[in-house]
Design a protein around this motif. Structure first.
Motif, PDB file in Angstrom:
ATOM      1  N   ASP A   1       0.820  -1.212   0.000  1.00 40.68           N
ATOM      2  CA  ASP A   1       0.000   0.000   0.000  1.00 40.68           C
ATOM      3  C   ASP A   1       0.853   1.261   0.000  1.00 40.68           C
ATOM      4  O   ASP A   1       0.500   2.250  -0.656  1.00 40.68           O
ATOM      5  N   VAL A   2       1.972   1.269   0.708  1.00 46.20           N
ATOM      6  CA  VAL A   2       2.830   2.455   0.739  1.00 46.20           C
ATOM      7  C   VAL A   2       3.407   2.725  -0.647  1.00 46.20           C
ATOM      8  O   VAL A   2       3.395   3.867  -1.141  1.00 46.20           O
ATOM      9  N   ALA A   3       3.921   1.678  -1.300  1.00 43.12           N
ATOM     10  CA  ALA A   3       4.457   1.847  -2.647  1.00 43.12           C
ATOM     11  C   ALA A   3       3.357   2.256  -3.626  1.00 43.12           C
ATOM     12  O   ALA A   3       3.606   3.006  -4.576  1.00 43.12           O
ATOM     13  N   LEU A   4       2.128   1.777  -3.386  1.00 44.03           N
ATOM     14  CA  LEU A   4       1.010   2.151  -4.252  1.00 44.03           C
ATOM     15  C   LEU A   4       0.700   3.642  -4.126  1.00 44.03           C
ATOM     16  O   LEU A   4       0.449   4.329  -5.126  1.00 44.03           O
ATOM     17  N   GLN A   5       0.729   4.165  -2.917  1.00 40.88           N
ATOM     18  CA  GLN A   5       0.504   5.597  -2.725  1.00 40.88           C
ATOM     19  C   GLN A   5       1.637   6.415  -3.333  1.00 40.88           C
ATOM     20  O   GLN A   5       1.413   7.504  -3.872  1.00 40.88           O
ATOM     21  N   GLN A   6       2.857   5.907  -3.263  1.00 41.91           N
ATOM     22  CA  GLN A   6       3.978   6.604  -3.889  1.00 41.91           C
ATOM     23  C   GLN A   6       3.834   6.596  -5.408  1.00 41.91           C
ATOM     24  O   GLN A   6       4.165   7.589  -6.075  1.00 41.91           O
ATOM     25  N   ARG A   7       3.318   5.477  -5.963  1.00 41.92           N
ATOM     26  CA  ARG A   7       3.057   5.422  -7.392  1.00 41.92           C
ATOM     27  C   ARG A   7       2.017   6.459  -7.799  1.00 41.92           C
ATOM     28  O   ARG A   7       2.169   7.165  -8.802  1.00 41.92           O
ATOM     29  N   ASP A   8       0.956   6.567  -6.995  1.00 37.36           N
ATOM     30  CA  ASP A   8      -0.081   7.554  -7.291  1.00 37.36           C
ATOM     31  C   ASP A   8       0.473   8.975  -7.246  1.00 37.36           C
ATOM     32  O   ASP A   8       0.091   9.827  -8.054  1.00 37.36           O
ATOM     33  N   LEU A   9       1.380   9.234  -6.310  1.00 33.38           N
ATOM     34  CA  LEU A   9       1.991  10.558  -6.219  1.00 33.38           C
ATOM     35  C   LEU A   9       2.802  10.869  -7.472  1.00 33.38           C
ATOM     36  O   LEU A   9       2.775  11.994  -7.986  1.00 33.38           O
TER      37      LEU A   9
ATOM     38  N   ALA B   1       0.634  21.501  -2.541  1.00 33.84           N
ATOM     39  CA  ALA B   1      -0.241  20.948  -1.506  1.00 33.84           C
ATOM     40  C   ALA B   1      -0.179  19.425  -1.489  1.00 33.84           C
ATOM     41  O   ALA B   1      -0.110  18.797  -0.427  1.00 33.84           O
ATOM     42  N   VAL B   2      -0.188  18.820  -2.674  1.00 34.49           N
ATOM     43  CA  VAL B   2      -0.111  17.353  -2.752  1.00 34.49           C
ATOM     44  C   VAL B   2       1.227  16.857  -2.215  1.00 34.49           C
ATOM     45  O   VAL B   2       1.297  15.873  -1.462  1.00 34.49           O
ATOM     46  N   THR B   3       2.310  17.538  -2.580  1.00 30.69           N
ATOM     47  CA  THR B   3       3.642  17.124  -2.122  1.00 30.69           C
ATOM     48  C   THR B   3       3.768  17.262  -0.609  1.00 30.69           C
ATOM     49  O   THR B   3       4.313  16.380   0.065  1.00 30.69           O
ATOM     50  N   TRP B   4       3.258  18.376  -0.061  1.00 30.85           N
ATOM     51  CA  TRP B   4       3.371  18.599   1.384  1.00 30.85           C
ATOM     52  C   TRP B   4       2.593  17.538   2.159  1.00 30.85           C
ATOM     53  O   TRP B   4       3.111  16.960   3.126  1.00 30.85           O
ATOM     54  N   SER B   5       1.370  17.262   1.764  1.00 26.99           N
ATOM     55  CA  SER B   5       0.564  16.270   2.482  1.00 26.99           C
ATOM     56  C   SER B   5       1.147  14.876   2.332  1.00 26.99           C
ATOM     57  O   SER B   5       1.199  14.101   3.298  1.00 26.99           O
ATOM     58  N   SER B   6       1.630  14.533   1.132  1.00 26.16           N
ATOM     59  CA  SER B   6       2.197  13.196   0.915  1.00 26.16           C
ATOM     60  C   SER B   6       3.500  13.015   1.683  1.00 26.16           C
ATOM     61  O   SER B   6       3.807  11.908   2.134  1.00 26.16           O
ATOM     62  N   THR B   7       4.260  14.101   1.813  1.00 31.18           N
ATOM     63  CA  THR B   7       5.516  14.004   2.567  1.00 31.18           C
ATOM     64  C   THR B   7       5.260  13.573   4.004  1.00 31.18           C
ATOM     65  O   THR B   7       6.030  12.788   4.576  1.00 31.18           O
ATOM     66  N   HIS B   8       4.189  14.050   4.603  1.00 28.79           N
ATOM     67  CA  HIS B   8       3.862  13.674   5.981  1.00 28.79           C
ATOM     68  C   HIS B   8       3.144  12.322   6.045  1.00 28.79           C
ATOM     69  O   HIS B   8       3.427  11.513   6.933  1.00 28.79           O
TER      70      HIS B   8
END
Length: 398
Positions: free
Chosen positions: A40-48, A110-117
């Motif tokens: 799931d973590v790699a999947l969210q990174q793929r979406d980013l 905004a997407v980068t900031w939220s995904s970073t956390h």
């Protein structure tokens, strides 16, 4: 060369021109694991990645199209195109040029900031997959990872087992990786599971992840670490809970035991190491590896730092103030702390001539004991040195 008919010649030309494009047909057979992960973590990174690329293409594609359109429309041969040599400003054009990139940058930020956390490797995961939150009370599987030269050591402290170049985990269960290295900096990376995280000697990094699909996945060292770097790979086995239990039993059936003595031999540089399993592991071995004190009698970094905070000194002695303090701040072993020389009265320090440098003729200062100018003996005054130098030069010329 024999003459080819026109049809055959054209077919040959097309074949040579479009042959590289035919290789695109082979791409569906490639396993683009970063774009098709199993965690799931790699999947969210793929979406980013996809969101970021898509947002940037909203600018890139129109600019590329506009470049071609403008070049064609305003070519020299197009007499119907408007010609305005005095054009210098358009409010609507300026708004379009600046507003669209600005809005995209704001959204991308905004997407980068939220995904970073949300995707911080130190942040425990709160879901197993999209739409399936983590249930309360679920304990993550802890795996202690050590990057050796040139192999990977995995310790399961809850199970009391360890493996080399083989990692196994049940699906849909959170995993907490505690990562360090034995000698040089490295990088722990399982593309199907999560992003890479660095492994550094004397330090501990963390990674939280979860595997959602069974299978065998590649793990690599993503940071160059020497001659055996190319073969520093391992396999991650994803399985259901029953399959994982069976794997644990197979590991426990191995007669070998990993202790400090065996670890000192294991950490020596070796290449292309096969899978090794250990049925038992010495308690606290990972902590000794992190603190660089596996060898008998070697003080641990944590003990030395704790000792320094309490006054410094001999790392083998925990008595505050013993030995050599790190910044001359430790309490003395006996009595009060001595004052520095600058805080003493002249009578306490005593007197002596300044003998750090031989006195030159004409130099200032005074060699008499107790004279306040005796510390000026090495200060050379050009007014007194230059005449002396001139006299010496004249003597040499004579």
């Amino acid at each position: 060369m024999p003459h080819l008919p026109p049809v055959a010649s054209a077919a040959r030309t097309l074949k040579g021109r479009w042959a590289p494009l035919a290789l695109l047909a082979l791409l569906p057979g490639c396993n683009m694991v970063v774009m098709n992960p199993s965690g799931d973590v790699a999947l969210q990174q793929r979406d980013l990645i996809l969101i970021s690329v898509g947002l940037m293409l909203l600018i890139v594609i129109p600019v590329m199209v506009a470049t071609v359109v403008f070049a064609w429309r305003y070519r020299a041969g197009n007499k119907d195109a408007a010609y305005d040599p005095d054009f210098d400003h358009s409010t609507m054009l300026e708004l379009g040029i600046w507003s669209a990139p600005l809005l995209i940058i704001i959204f991308l930020g905004a997407v980068t900031w939220s995904s970073t956390h949300l995707l911080d490797p130190y942040r425990p995961i709160d879901r197993l997959k999209a739409g399936q939150p983590l249930k309360a009370g679920v304990k993550p599987l802890e795996v202690q990872v050590v990057a050796l030269d040139w192999k990977w050591l995995f310790i399961y402290p809850e199970l009391g087992i360890a493996t080399v170049n083989e990692l196994a985990a049940p699906i849909d269960r959170p995993i907490t990786f505690r990562i360090t290295a034995s000698s040089v900096m490295n990088s722990f990376y399982i593309p199907a599971l999560a992003g890479q995280i660095y492994a550094m000697p004397g330090m501990e990094t963390k990674l939280h992840a979860v595997l959602n699909e069974p299978g065998t996945f590649d793990g690599i060292a993503a940071h160059y670490s020497g001659a055996g770097f190319s073969d520093m790979k391992f396999k991650m086995l994803g399985m259901d809970q029953s399959g994982f239990a069976q794997w644990v039993e197979r590991v426990k059936a191995d007669p070998r035991r990993l202790d400090a003595s065996l670890y000192t031999r294991l950490e020596k540089p070796t290449e292309k190491v096969p899978v090794i399993r250990f049925a038992t592991v010495e308690d606290g071995l990972f902590g000794k590896i992190v603190n660089r004190c596996v060898e008998p009698g070697k003080p641990c970094m944590s003990d030395m730092m704790s000792h320094d905070r309490r006054g410094g000194g001999d790392p083998h002695s925990m008595r505050p103030g013993s030995g050599n303090p790190p910044v001359n701040d430790a309490a003395p072993m006996h009595g009060d702390k001595a004052e520095g020389a600058l805080l003493k009265d002249p009578g306490e320090k005593g007197t002596s001539p300044h003998m750090t440098k031989e006195r030159l003729p004409g130099s200032p200062g005074n060699a008499a004991p107790g004279n306040e100018r005796n510390r000026d003996m090495t200060a050379l005054d050009p007014r007194t040195i230059i005449p002396h130098a001139r006299a010496a030069g004249a003597a040499d010329r004579a």
